[in-house]
Design an enzyme around this catalytic site. Structure first.
Site, PDB file in Angstrom:
ATOM      1  N   HIS A  31       9.392 -16.882   0.286  1.00  0.00           N
ATOM      2  CA  HIS A  31      10.652 -17.122   1.055  1.00  0.00           C
ATOM      3  C   HIS A  31      10.952 -18.706   0.918  1.00  0.00           C
ATOM      4  CE1 HIS A  31      10.800 -13.301   2.338  1.00  0.00           C
ATOM      5  NE2 HIS A  31       9.818 -13.531   3.472  1.00  0.00           N
ATOM      6  N   ASP A  41       2.119  12.826  -1.012  1.00  0.00           N
ATOM      7  CA  ASP A  41       0.963  11.936  -1.061  1.00  0.00           C
ATOM      8  C   ASP A  41       1.140  10.989  -2.299  1.00  0.00           C
ATOM      9  OD1 ASP A  41      -1.264  10.291  -0.956  1.00  0.00           O
ATOM     10  OD2 ASP A  41      -2.454  11.793   0.131  1.00  0.00           O
ATOM     11  N   VAL A  42       1.143   9.854  -2.336  1.00  0.00           N
ATOM     12  CA  VAL A  42       1.343   9.087  -3.684  1.00  0.00           C
ATOM     13  C   VAL A  42       0.058   9.285  -4.456  1.00  0.00           C
ATOM     14  CG1 VAL A  42       3.196   7.634  -2.573  1.00  0.00           C
ATOM     15  CG2 VAL A  42       0.846   6.814  -2.973  1.00  0.00           C
ATOM     16  N   LYS A  60       7.862  -7.304  -0.993  1.00  0.00           N
ATOM     17  CA  LYS A  60       6.894  -8.240  -0.955  1.00  0.00           C
ATOM     18  C   LYS A  60       5.825  -7.867   0.099  1.00  0.00           C
ATOM     19  CE  LYS A  60       7.142 -10.771   3.112  1.00  0.00           C
ATOM     20  NZ  LYS A  60       7.024 -12.079   3.965  1.00  0.00           N
TER      21      LYS A  60
HETATM   22  P1  NAP Z   1       4.406   0.517   7.425  1.00  0.00           P
HETATM   23  O1  NAP Z   1       5.323   0.851   8.492  1.00  0.00           O
HETATM   24  O2  NAP Z   1       3.059   0.714   7.403  1.00  0.00           O
HETATM   25  O3  NAP Z   1       4.935   1.879   6.335  1.00  0.00           O
HETATM   26  C1  NAP Z   1       4.215   2.141   5.137  1.00  0.00           C
HETATM   27  C2  NAP Z   1       4.750   3.372   4.587  1.00  0.00           C
HETATM   28  O4  NAP Z   1       3.689   3.741   3.496  1.00  0.00           O
HETATM   29  C3  NAP Z   1       4.332   4.761   5.545  1.00  0.00           C
HETATM   30  O5  NAP Z   1       5.438   5.227   5.904  1.00  0.00           O
HETATM   31  C4  NAP Z   1       3.524   5.620   5.046  1.00  0.00           C
HETATM   32  O6  NAP Z   1       4.214   6.748   5.080  1.00  0.00           O
HETATM   33  C5  NAP Z   1       3.647   5.074   3.598  1.00  0.00           C
HETATM   34  N1  NAP Z   1       2.257   5.377   2.750  1.00  0.00           N
HETATM   35  C6  NAP Z   1       0.998   4.869   3.118  1.00  0.00           C
HETATM   36  N2  NAP Z   1       0.038   5.615   2.369  1.00  0.00           N
HETATM   37  C7  NAP Z   1       0.808   6.692   1.439  1.00  0.00           C
HETATM   38  C8  NAP Z   1       0.617   7.830   0.558  1.00  0.00           C
HETATM   39  N3  NAP Z   1      -0.812   7.857   0.125  1.00  0.00           N
HETATM   40  N4  NAP Z   1       1.506   8.390   0.276  1.00  0.00           N
HETATM   41  C9  NAP Z   1       2.774   8.190   0.695  1.00  0.00           C
HETATM   42  N5  NAP Z   1       3.069   7.337   1.582  1.00  0.00           N
HETATM   43  C10 NAP Z   1       2.362   6.721   2.044  1.00  0.00           C
HETATM   44  O7  NAP Z   1       4.991  -0.579   6.808  1.00  0.00           O
HETATM   45  P2  NAP Z   1       6.331  -1.321   6.439  1.00  0.00           P
HETATM   46  O8  NAP Z   1       6.283  -2.494   7.598  1.00  0.00           O
HETATM   47  O9  NAP Z   1       7.330  -0.409   6.471  1.00  0.00           O
HETATM   48  O10 NAP Z   1       6.295  -2.138   5.091  1.00  0.00           O
HETATM   49  C11 NAP Z   1       6.241  -1.409   3.948  1.00  0.00           C
HETATM   50  C12 NAP Z   1       6.221  -2.821   2.798  1.00  0.00           C
HETATM   51  O11 NAP Z   1       7.246  -3.576   3.104  1.00  0.00           O
HETATM   52  C13 NAP Z   1       4.896  -3.412   3.089  1.00  0.00           C
HETATM   53  O12 NAP Z   1       4.512  -3.781   1.647  1.00  0.00           O
HETATM   54  C14 NAP Z   1       5.260  -4.546   3.844  1.00  0.00           C
HETATM   55  O13 NAP Z   1       4.428  -5.774   3.742  1.00  0.00           O
HETATM   56  C15 NAP Z   1       6.707  -4.953   3.198  1.00  0.00           C
HETATM   57  N6  NAP Z   1       7.674  -5.650   4.016  1.00  0.00           N
HETATM   58  C16 NAP Z   1       7.719  -5.116   5.303  1.00  0.00           C
HETATM   59  C17 NAP Z   1       8.580  -5.715   6.343  1.00  0.00           C
HETATM   60  C18 NAP Z   1       8.728  -5.459   7.745  1.00  0.00           C
HETATM   61  O14 NAP Z   1       9.838  -6.037   8.179  1.00  0.00           O
HETATM   62  N7  NAP Z   1       8.195  -4.156   7.983  1.00  0.00           N
HETATM   63  C19 NAP Z   1       9.366  -6.987   5.785  1.00  0.00           C
HETATM   64  C20 NAP Z   1       8.945  -7.346   4.747  1.00  0.00           C
HETATM   65  C21 NAP Z   1       8.152  -6.609   3.640  1.00  0.00           C
HETATM   66  P3  NAP Z   1       3.145   8.045   5.870  1.00  0.00           P
HETATM   67  O15 NAP Z   1       2.271   7.523   6.998  1.00  0.00           O
HETATM   68  O16 NAP Z   1       4.543   8.800   6.523  1.00  0.00           O
HETATM   69  O17 NAP Z   1       2.698   9.040   4.824  1.00  0.00           O
END
Ligand code: NAP
Length: 488
Positions: free
Chosen positions: A242, A96-97, A150
């Site tokens: 972008h 947990d960060v 981003k």
């Molecule tokens: P997501 O599915 O919500 O994943 C975020 C991750 O953060 C979860 O796996 C969660 O892990 C982790 N997290 C949250 N709180 C935490 C904590 N306290 N300690 C440790 N881990 C924690 O989001 P995502 O779509 O993958 O996106 C991630 C980032 O990339 C975001 O900033 C998003 O804006 C960016 N982004 C995403 C996309 C896309 O296509 N998805 C595209 C461009 C940019 P656990 O729940 O397993 O702890």
């Protein structure tokens, strides 16, 4: 400390993914790393350490990857043996960060002397705490690199805050701010087209170029991302990053070298030369839209307000079109039209450079409109086409537009890597050219902030447009006023 920059993969690699269970990791990062592994582009001794809060052991994590990531690898690239080999590289650390002691487990899993790359694929609100705790755990050494996803902030102030916080622990040359559009083959090719040939350069300016259009249209709606998206909108989610990055590649002066700072200096100059918007400019030169119920891909789809987790009174824009100018000698009076939206007729990203028509109408049968266009298609397919006028066969001098097609697919036998794969390899090799520098990011927010604030001051609701269309009528009027139209 003396920092390592461009490297030749001499060190073993420990790539840690924060958010290693998340959507981005499953859909993009792990498949990209698999492809890099398949093609021998990861160092011989690589480990990928995924972190998350789930109380998983390694086997449970691997099962999660099997279930959620494997299907994002194209069938022609998949083979069981390579996949098994790739899975051998994966570790999982429960972390947990917010909890400093959890970083002890990460430190225990990290190898002394390895090239450490930390990919922060979490909400940016966690970036500060992650960097602080990495440093406290002794994990940030001169070889370490951090990749920031981003959106980097929601405005200039928050972007500065994140940059300051990350900058306390990582030097600028260790920070990779990712914008995956910069990893696209065609975007990188645009630089070669512009600066590897001399025939275009004399034409690449006012008054030879009369206008530039940049469109990034998505067919999908907000989906499950409303929680994030409703607080952001299309301006923060797409235009500020972008679209401005694409604009920079089109408009930048030739850099003195391909050195990262030489390229980024030129992009920065473009961002700083973008004309600022006052309230009157915002009212005249920007269009906000929000999709309503409609038909997309032969299916009825809900409007933005009917999507899950969207507040009923939301004024968030899912579409932006705007006209902007770059106040430099090269681009004087050339309008740059930017457009992006969700639930548009189809997925399509392209840059259209329109050239000035011949000054004298020699051919009486010439069709009206723009004679010459350079069209750079980024999505769904990557292509570069130059539209020229040609004589129709037969008697008379009837003209038609034909495309000189730079068919990169058939010119090159080599595989074209996905943007994330290419950028991840750049991170591993220490190449910063295709990543945003801090001052670029902040200059982009400096331009975008007054527009977002102006919309809020004006208080107008976004224009409705039917899902499955090309956006609100006002977006067409924006170009029609200057005698142009969007090239679909
Ligand atoms: P997501 O599915 O919500 O994943 C975020 C991750 O953060 C979860 O796996 C969660 O892990 C982790 N997290 C949250 N709180 C935490 C904590 N306290 N300690 C440790 N881990 C924690 O989001 P995502 O779509 O993958 O996106 C991630 C980032 O990339 C975001 O900033 C998003 O804006 C960016 N982004 C995403 C996309 C896309 O296509 N998805 C595209 C461009 C940019 P656990 O729940 O397993 O702890």
């Amino acid at each position: 400390m003396t920092l390592s920059t461009e490297s030749d993969n001499a060190l073993p690699l420990d790539m840690t993914i924060f958010g290693g269970m998340g959507d981005l990791a499953m859909r993009k990062l792990l498949p990209a790393l698999y492809m890099a592994y398949l093609h021998g582009n990861l160092p011989g001794s690589t480990r990928i350490i995924s972190t998350g809060r789930q109380d998983y052991d390694r086997n449970a994590y691997l099962a999660h990857v099997e279930a959620h990531s494997r299907s994002f690898i194209a069938a022609e690239n998949f083979n069981d043996k390579t996949w098994d080999g790739f899975l051998q590289l994966l570790e999982y650390v429960r972390l947990d960060v917010q909890q400093a002691p959890d970083f002890g487990a990460l430190a225990a899993a990290s190898r002394e002397g390895a090239q450490r790359v930390f990919y922060l694929s979490t909400a940016p609100s966690l970036f500060t705490t992650i960097c602080e705790k990495l440093a406290s755990a002794g994990l940030v050494d001169k070889n370490a690199r951090v990749v920031l996803e981003k959106p980097l902030g929601t405005d200039l102030a928050s972007a500065i805050e994140i940059n300051e916080a990350v900058g306390k622990h990582f030097e600028e040359s260790q920070i990779y701010r990712i914008d995956h559009y910069l990893g696209k083959e065609t975007v990188q090719n645009l630089m070669v087209l512009r600066f590897g040939n001399s025939i275009l350069e004399p034409l690449w300016r006012a008054p030879n170029i009369s206008s530039v259009q940049i469109t990034v249209a998505e067919e999908v709606g907000v989906g499950s991302r409303a929680g994030f998206y409703d607080g952001a909108g299309a301006m923060r989610d797409m235009v500020q990053n972008h679209l401005l990055q694409l604009l920079c590649i089109v408009a930048m002066e030739p850099p003195t070298s391909l050195n990262a700072d030489a390229v980024r200096d030129e992009k920065l100059k473009v961002l700083r030369s973008l004309r600022r918007f006052g309230l009157a400019d915002i009212a005249r030169d920007t269009v906000r839209g929000q999709y309503s119920h409609g038909v997309s891909g032969n299916q009825e789809v809900p409007g933005y307000h009917e999507e899950k987790n969207v507040p009923p009174d939301s004024k968030t824009e899912t579409f932006v079109a705007l006209r902007t100018f770059i106040d430099t000698w090269r681009w004087s009076k050339v309008p740059f039209y930017l457009r992006t939206g969700k639930r548009m007729q189809r997925r399509s990203s392209k840059i259209v450079i329109e050239f000035t028509n011949p000054p004298f109408p020699l051919f009486p049968d010439a069709p009206g409109g723009v004679a010459n266009r350079l069209v750079i298609e980024l999505q769904p397919e990557e292509a570069i086409k130059l539209q020229l006028m040609a004589k129709e066969p037969g008697s008379g001098m009837h003209m038609q537009q034909v495309a000189l097609n730079l068919d990169l697919q058939s010119a090159f036998q080599q595989r074209r890597a996905e943007a994330y794969e290419r950028l991840l390899i750049d991170v591993v090799r220490g190449r910063l050219t295709h990543f945003m520098r801090r001052d670029e990011l902040e200059a982009a927010w400096e331009w975008a902030d007054p527009i977002i604030e102006g919309w809020s001051t004006l208080g107008e609701k976004p224009h409705a447009y039917a899902a499955g269309s090309w956006g609100p009528a006002e977006s067409f009027a924006l170009l029609a006023r200057d005698g142009y139209h969007w090239v679909e």
